[in-house]
Design an enzyme around this catalytic site. Structure first.
Site, PDB file in Angstrom:
ATOM      1  N   GLY A  49       8.793 -21.016  -6.434  1.00 30.81           N
ATOM      2  CA  GLY A  49       9.493 -19.708  -5.818  1.00 30.81           C
ATOM      3  C   GLY A  49      10.842 -19.682  -5.647  1.00 30.81           C
ATOM      4  O   GLY A  49      11.581 -18.838  -5.665  1.00 30.81           O
ATOM      5  N   ASP A 111      12.371 -19.683  -0.937  1.00 32.27           N
ATOM      6  CA  ASP A 111      12.446 -18.439  -1.408  1.00 32.27           C
ATOM      7  C   ASP A 111      11.724 -17.599   0.098  1.00 32.27           C
ATOM      8  O   ASP A 111      12.518 -16.782   0.339  1.00 32.27           O
ATOM      9  CB  ASP A 111      11.645 -17.897  -2.545  1.00 32.27           C
ATOM     10  CG  ASP A 111      10.268 -18.479  -2.617  1.00 32.27           C
ATOM     11  OD1 ASP A 111       9.951 -19.526  -1.766  1.00 32.27           O
ATOM     12  OD2 ASP A 111       9.266 -17.961  -3.050  1.00 32.27           O
ATOM     13  N   ASP A 114       6.402 -18.036   5.608  1.00 33.00           N
ATOM     14  CA  ASP A 114       5.500 -17.114   6.430  1.00 33.00           C
ATOM     15  C   ASP A 114       4.962 -17.935   7.523  1.00 33.00           C
ATOM     16  O   ASP A 114       5.423 -17.934   8.505  1.00 33.00           O
ATOM     17  CB  ASP A 114       4.592 -16.685   5.371  1.00 33.00           C
ATOM     18  CG  ASP A 114       3.465 -15.804   5.743  1.00 33.00           C
ATOM     19  OD1 ASP A 114       3.740 -15.180   6.943  1.00 33.00           O
ATOM     20  OD2 ASP A 114       2.558 -15.511   4.970  1.00 33.00           O
ATOM     21  N   LYS A 142       9.660 -14.121   6.806  1.00 35.81           N
ATOM     22  CA  LYS A 142       8.565 -13.260   7.231  1.00 35.81           C
ATOM     23  C   LYS A 142       8.007 -13.906   8.603  1.00 35.81           C
ATOM     24  O   LYS A 142       7.296 -14.917   8.591  1.00 35.81           O
ATOM     25  CB  LYS A 142       7.510 -13.456   6.233  1.00 35.81           C
ATOM     26  CG  LYS A 142       6.862 -12.084   5.576  1.00 35.81           C
ATOM     27  CD  LYS A 142       5.870 -12.537   4.808  1.00 35.81           C
ATOM     28  CE  LYS A 142       5.463 -11.164   4.011  1.00 35.81           C
ATOM     29  NZ  LYS A 142       4.139 -11.565   3.266  1.00 35.81           N
ATOM     30  N   PHE A 163       2.772  -7.595   1.263  1.00 35.12           N
ATOM     31  CA  PHE A 163       2.687  -8.561   0.083  1.00 35.12           C
ATOM     32  C   PHE A 163       3.784  -8.480  -0.880  1.00 35.12           C
ATOM     33  O   PHE A 163       3.955  -7.367  -1.474  1.00 35.12           O
ATOM     34  CB  PHE A 163       1.520  -8.661  -0.684  1.00 35.12           C
ATOM     35  CG  PHE A 163       1.292  -9.742  -1.549  1.00 35.12           C
ATOM     36  CD1 PHE A 163       0.619 -10.839  -1.028  1.00 35.12           C
ATOM     37  CD2 PHE A 163       1.749  -9.670  -2.915  1.00 35.12           C
ATOM     38  CE1 PHE A 163       0.546 -11.992  -1.993  1.00 35.12           C
ATOM     39  CE2 PHE A 163       1.618 -10.520  -3.532  1.00 35.12           C
ATOM     40  CZ  PHE A 163       1.004 -11.830  -3.245  1.00 35.12           C
ATOM     41  N   VAL A 164       5.039  -9.312  -0.840  1.00 34.51           N
ATOM     42  CA  VAL A 164       6.246  -9.107  -1.318  1.00 34.51           C
ATOM     43  C   VAL A 164       6.198  -9.823  -2.765  1.00 34.51           C
ATOM     44  O   VAL A 164       5.844 -11.249  -2.857  1.00 34.51           O
ATOM     45  CB  VAL A 164       7.516  -9.455  -0.567  1.00 34.51           C
ATOM     46  CG1 VAL A 164       7.434  -8.284   0.326  1.00 34.51           C
ATOM     47  CG2 VAL A 164       7.355 -10.798   0.030  1.00 34.51           C
ATOM     48  N   ASP A 170       5.792 -14.540  -6.770  1.00 32.67           N
ATOM     49  CA  ASP A 170       4.774 -14.336  -7.562  1.00 32.67           C
ATOM     50  C   ASP A 170       3.524 -13.568  -7.075  1.00 32.67           C
ATOM     51  O   ASP A 170       3.260 -13.828  -5.901  1.00 32.67           O
ATOM     52  CB  ASP A 170       4.293 -15.341  -8.523  1.00 32.67           C
ATOM     53  CG  ASP A 170       3.336 -16.134  -7.706  1.00 32.67           C
ATOM     54  OD1 ASP A 170       3.599 -16.829  -6.450  1.00 32.67           O
ATOM     55  OD2 ASP A 170       2.100 -16.494  -8.073  1.00 32.67           O
ATOM     56  N   ARG A 176       7.870 -13.057 -11.135  1.00 32.91           N
ATOM     57  CA  ARG A 176       8.651 -14.004 -10.470  1.00 32.91           C
ATOM     58  C   ARG A 176      10.192 -13.688 -11.106  1.00 32.91           C
ATOM     59  O   ARG A 176      11.108 -13.772 -10.259  1.00 32.91           O
ATOM     60  CB  ARG A 176       8.696 -15.405 -10.935  1.00 32.91           C
ATOM     61  CG  ARG A 176       7.507 -16.151 -10.158  1.00 32.91           C
ATOM     62  CD  ARG A 176       7.337 -17.509 -10.417  1.00 32.91           C
ATOM     63  NE  ARG A 176       6.311 -18.236 -10.213  1.00 32.91           N
ATOM     64  CZ  ARG A 176       5.910 -18.671  -8.948  1.00 32.91           C
ATOM     65  NH1 ARG A 176       6.283 -18.695  -7.874  1.00 32.91           N
ATOM     66  NH2 ARG A 176       4.666 -19.310  -8.716  1.00 32.91           N
TER      67      ARG A 176
HETATM   68  C1  PRP Z   1       5.322 -20.022  -1.235  1.00 38.82           C
HETATM   69  C2  PRP Z   1       6.702 -19.954  -1.080  1.00 38.82           C
HETATM   70  C3  PRP Z   1       6.917 -21.060   0.019  1.00 38.82           C
HETATM   71  C4  PRP Z   1       5.592 -20.965   0.925  1.00 38.82           C
HETATM   72  C5  PRP Z   1       5.626 -20.298   2.279  1.00 38.82           C
HETATM   73  O1  PRP Z   1       4.982 -21.091  -2.035  1.00 38.82           O
HETATM   74  O2  PRP Z   1       7.507 -20.476  -2.150  1.00 38.82           O
HETATM   75  O3  PRP Z   1       7.044 -22.277  -0.635  1.00 38.82           O
HETATM   76  O4  PRP Z   1       4.803 -20.065   0.120  1.00 38.82           O
HETATM   77  O5  PRP Z   1       4.781 -20.224   2.858  1.00 38.82           O
HETATM   78  P1  PRP Z   1       4.242 -20.981   4.206  1.00 38.82           P
HETATM   79  O6  PRP Z   1       5.589 -20.620   5.185  1.00 38.82           O
HETATM   80  O7  PRP Z   1       3.116 -19.880   4.608  1.00 38.82           O
HETATM   81  O8  PRP Z   1       3.829 -21.972   4.079  1.00 38.82           O
HETATM   82  P2  PRP Z   1       3.491 -20.991  -3.029  1.00 38.82           P
HETATM   83  O9  PRP Z   1       2.472 -21.942  -2.552  1.00 38.82           O
HETATM   84  O10 PRP Z   1       2.879 -19.502  -3.331  1.00 38.82           O
HETATM   85  O11 PRP Z   1       3.950 -21.561  -4.433  1.00 38.82           O
HETATM   86  P3  PRP Z   1       4.980 -21.015  -5.353  1.00 38.82           P
HETATM   87  O12 PRP Z   1       6.342 -21.323  -4.815  1.00 38.82           O
HETATM   88  O13 PRP Z   1       4.887 -22.037  -6.548  1.00 38.82           O
HETATM   89  O14 PRP Z   1       4.961 -19.659  -5.623  1.00 38.82           O
END
Ligand code: PRP
Length: 191
Positions: A49, A111, A114, A142, A163-164, A170, A176
């Site tokens: 991300g 990125d 949450d 978030k 959901f962003v 992604d 992305r």
């Molecule tokens: C997303 C984002 C963060 C994480 C945040 O990664 O890039 O790393 O989730 O969420 P959290 O605070 O609830 O842990 P994801 O696991 O979707 O992988 P990606 O970056 O490859 O899309």
């Protein structure tokens, strides 16, 4: 057909434009540069991300008149969501950084935050490697469903509780490369 036109039928609304995102990154760059003036800095981007924000942040720091003595950019890759829309809470290291961080000033670049599980996992892991300093920079915060209290020293923008996607984020590995942040129409991920 432009790829953004293909995406547009599935988007509810734009949340942050390219210009708003660029301004937030420039502000974070100034904050990071000011805190690391004259010191070497390692930006550690969390894939996938943070692919774009890490690059744009590194270049924004380079454009400043004053800041770190040098900037390195490295990446590691973790995943907690898989193809789901909510975090599983289980963070998996898919590709660790092979760069030693002992004694270095490390800024972890994300990125989005949450639940906080991913950043908490990374700060614990990286903190154990004895960096000189360890801070976090998150483009989209978030704050609504935080389950762990993890420090974020540099925050870009507050995302609504939707959901962003876009600007690195992604849905099932798509969107992305959308250059702005948008809300996905709910039928896309509920069907
Ligand atoms: C997303 C984002 C963060 C994480 C945040 O990664 O890039 O790393 O989730 O969420 P959290 O605070 O609830 O842990 P994801 O696991 O979707 O992988 P990606 O970056 O490859 O899309």
């Amino acid at each position: 057909m432009k790829i953004t036109e293909t995406y547009e039928g599935t988007l509810e609304r734009t949340l942050f434009s390219e210009a708003e995102i660029a301004a937030a990154i420039e502000r974070m760059a100034r904050e990071i540069a000011s805190d690391h003036k004259g010191q070497p800095l390692l930006l550690l981007g969390v894939l996938k991300g943070a692919l774009y924000v890490t690059v744009d942040l590194a270049r924004a720091i380079a454009r400043l008149p004053d800041g770190p003595s040098e900037v390195s950019v490295e990446y590691l890759c973790v995943s907690s969501y898989g193809n789901a829309t909510r975090s599983s809470g289980e963070v998996r290291m898919l590709k660790d950084s092979d760069t030693p961080i002992t004694g270095r000033n490390v800024v972890v670049v994300e990125d989005i935050i949450d639940n906080g599980f991913t950043l908490d996992y990374l700060r614990t892991l990286l903190g154990g490697r004895n960096p000189a300093s360890l801070t976090s920079c998150v483009l989209f915060d978030k704050p609504y469903h935080r389950l762990v209290d993890v420090p974020v020293e540099y925050v870009g923008l507050t995302s609504p509780d939707e959901f962003v996607i876009g600007y690195g984020l992604d849905y099932q590995e798509l969107y992305r490369n959308l250059p702005y942040l948008a809300q996905l129409r709910s039928w896309v991920f509920t069907q």
